[in-house]
Design a protein around this motif. Structure first.
Motif, mmCIF file in Angstrom:
data_model
loop_
_atom_site.group_PDB
_atom_site.id
_atom_site.type_symbol
_atom_site.label_atom_id
_atom_site.label_comp_id
_atom_site.label_asym_id
_atom_site.label_seq_id
_atom_site.Cartn_x
_atom_site.Cartn_y
_atom_site.Cartn_z
ATOM 1 N N PRO A 1 0.823 -1.226 0.000
ATOM 2 C CA PRO A 1 0.000 0.000 0.000
ATOM 3 C C PRO A 1 0.849 1.265 0.000
ATOM 4 O O PRO A 1 0.490 2.267 -0.618
ATOM 5 C CB PRO A 1 -0.810 -0.127 1.293
ATOM 6 N N GLU A 2 2.011 1.231 0.719
ATOM 7 C CA GLU A 2 2.874 2.405 0.786
ATOM 8 C C GLU A 2 3.454 2.736 -0.591
ATOM 9 O O GLU A 2 3.479 3.897 -1.009
ATOM 10 C CB GLU A 2 3.998 2.186 1.788
ATOM 11 N N LEU A 3 3.930 1.725 -1.284
ATOM 12 C CA LEU A 3 4.491 1.950 -2.615
ATOM 13 C C LEU A 3 3.410 2.364 -3.605
ATOM 14 O O LEU A 3 3.630 3.207 -4.473
ATOM 15 C CB LEU A 3 5.207 0.699 -3.122
ATOM 16 N N ALA A 4 2.219 1.761 -3.466
ATOM 17 C CA ALA A 4 1.112 2.136 -4.348
ATOM 18 C C ALA A 4 0.778 3.618 -4.171
ATOM 19 O O ALA A 4 0.561 4.338 -5.151
ATOM 20 C CB ALA A 4 -0.110 1.269 -4.054
ATOM 21 N N ALA A 5 0.763 4.073 -2.926
ATOM 22 C CA ALA A 5 0.471 5.483 -2.660
ATOM 23 C C ALA A 5 1.569 6.379 -3.221
ATOM 24 O O ALA A 5 1.296 7.454 -3.772
ATOM 25 C CB ALA A 5 0.320 5.709 -1.158
ATOM 26 N N CYS A 6 2.832 5.932 -3.109
ATOM 27 C CA CYS A 6 3.963 6.721 -3.611
ATOM 28 C C CYS A 6 3.885 6.880 -5.121
ATOM 29 O O CYS A 6 3.991 7.984 -5.653
ATOM 30 C CB CYS A 6 5.270 6.055 -3.198
ATOM 31 N N TYR A 7 3.688 5.758 -5.832
ATOM 32 C CA TYR A 7 3.642 5.822 -7.290
ATOM 33 C C TYR A 7 2.402 6.563 -7.790
ATOM 34 O O TYR A 7 2.457 7.278 -8.788
ATOM 35 C CB TYR A 7 3.690 4.419 -7.888
ATOM 36 N N SER A 8 1.290 6.419 -7.089
ATOM 37 C CA SER A 8 0.084 7.155 -7.461
ATOM 38 C C SER A 8 0.301 8.655 -7.305
ATOM 39 O O SER A 8 -0.098 9.458 -8.165
ATOM 40 C CB SER A 8 -1.091 6.703 -6.584
ATOM 41 N N GLY B 1 13.075 -2.946 5.645
ATOM 42 C CA GLY B 1 11.821 -2.640 4.967
ATOM 43 C C GLY B 1 12.006 -1.684 3.801
ATOM 44 O O GLY B 1 13.072 -1.079 3.633
ATOM 45 N N ILE B 2 10.964 -1.554 2.984
ATOM 46 C CA ILE B 2 11.008 -0.682 1.815
ATOM 47 C C ILE B 2 11.191 0.767 2.257
ATOM 48 O O ILE B 2 10.540 1.240 3.184
ATOM 49 C CB ILE B 2 9.711 -0.820 0.999
ATOM 50 N N LYS B 3 12.071 1.470 1.555
ATOM 51 C CA LYS B 3 12.313 2.888 1.847
ATOM 52 C C LYS B 3 12.272 3.655 0.524
ATOM 53 O O LYS B 3 13.255 3.748 -0.203
ATOM 54 C CB LYS B 3 13.669 3.084 2.526
ATOM 55 N N LYS B 4 11.098 4.165 0.202
ATOM 56 C CA LYS B 4 10.908 4.923 -1.045
ATOM 57 C C LYS B 4 9.801 5.924 -0.818
ATOM 58 O O LYS B 4 8.717 5.563 -0.342
ATOM 59 C CB LYS B 4 10.546 3.989 -2.202
#
Length: 335
Positions: A75-82, A105-108
């Motif tokens: 969800p975090e990456l989806a929000a970032c790319y959106s 963990g993911i850091k983007k």
């Protein structure tokens, strides 16, 4: 290899776009698939001599730093790319920062002036805060991939005749979002300028606010008459614009400048205008003039950037587990 080239590759090896071709691209694909299995970014360097580059189907030699980033169902990456997509759609500005260590963990995250989209560390936020948002080329430093985000540059061409139309077509091909403006509706027509993002019929005596001219705009004045050019430059030269050019001979420029100074335009403002517009290549036809103008615009756009052949290359690959695809983004790293 373009500083902002991107390639989309599916997990079964199919790809859209290119990051240079040849053996280098094939190796990037292998590294990306490996990173997808590991679930963590990977970095590697590849060097190819110029004399071997052609043999392997590449346009040039040099050193490329490849960053391969898997993208998980998150969800975090989806929000970032959106947020990135929305930012570019509205011609916004921001900085996309990716930490290359995902052991915790993911850091983007996309960092804008008023929000942060995605998981970010304090170091990522500090880095984003000092990046020039006017910059276009990515950087690879301190274990982070830093990508300034901005929409495609805008060009407004006053004059929808042969030369103005050719400039618009060439600029659109080179990546500008083009608006053609003419005081005659038949010359400000979308069917006449199919490559333009929009066309506007407007009186030259007062530039329409609907054009939204700002300090990031590129503007070329190429109307059918000297009097129209003078009216427009009188208004435009007083504005803060990234690039302003006027078509015409040196004699025409001298006469127009003399008139504009009498109208109260400061000489220092006129000195910022590219006139005669374009790079001096002996251009004669509308198409040749268009090439010279766009070449000059590119020079202004890339001012201060590291040119092709100077410095290392960096490539980012991202895997989309939802669609079984991954993206390879080739960047020129400022290391």
């Amino acid at each position: 290899m373009s500083a902002t080239a991107k390639m989309l590759v599916t997990l079964d090896g199919a790809r859209i776009g290119t990051v240079g071709g040849g053996c280098l691209e094939a190796e990037i694909i292998d590294r990306a698939l490996s990173a997808a299995e590991r679930g963590a970014p990977a970095v590697s360097e590849h060097t190819l001599a110029n004399e071997l580059a052609g043999d392997y189907g590449l346009t040039c030699g040099g050193t490329a730093t490849i960053v391969v980033e898997p993208v998980h169902r998150s969800p975090e990456l989806a929000a970032c790319y959106s947020a990135c997509a929305e930012l570019l759609a509205r011609d916004g500005r921001g900085v996309l920062v990716t930490a290359l260590d995902w052991s915790s963990g993911i850091k983007k995250a996309l960092v804008t002036t008023d929000a942060v989209y995605g998981p970010a560390t304090a170091a990522m936020l500090a880095t984003a805060s000092v990046v020039d948002v006017g910059r276009e080329e990515p950087m690879l430093r301190d274990g982070m991939l830093i990508e300034p985000l901005r929409g495609a540059p805008r060009l407004i061409v006053f004059g929808g005749g042969h030369v103005g139309g050719s400039i618009g077509r060439a600029a659109a091909f080179a990546g500008w979002r083009v608006t053609i403006v003419d005081d005659r509706s038949e010359y400000a027509d979308a069917t006449r300028h199919p490559d333009a993002e929009r066309t506007v019929a407007s009186d030259y005596a007062q530039i329409s606010p609907v054009l939204g001219i700002d300090e990031e705009c590129y503007v070329v004045v190429a109307t059918r008459g000297n009097q129209h050019d003078a009216l427009l430059v009188d208004q435009l030269a007083r504005m803060r614009i990234r690039y302003l050019g006027m078509l015409g001979s040196r004699r025409k420029v001298a006469l127009t400048w003399r008139l504009l100074e009498r109208w109260g335009v400061p000489r220092e403002r006129l000195d910022t205008v590219h006139a005669p517009v374009g790079v001096a290549i002996g251009a004669d036809t509308p198409e040749e003039i268009a090439i010279s103008v766009v070449a000059e615009m590119i020079t202004v756009r890339r001012e201060g950037s590291r040119r092709r052949g100077a410095g290392t290359q960096a490539t980012e690959c991202a895997v989309d587990a939802t669609d079984d695809e991954y993206v390879t983004k080739t960047t020129r790293a400022d290391t």
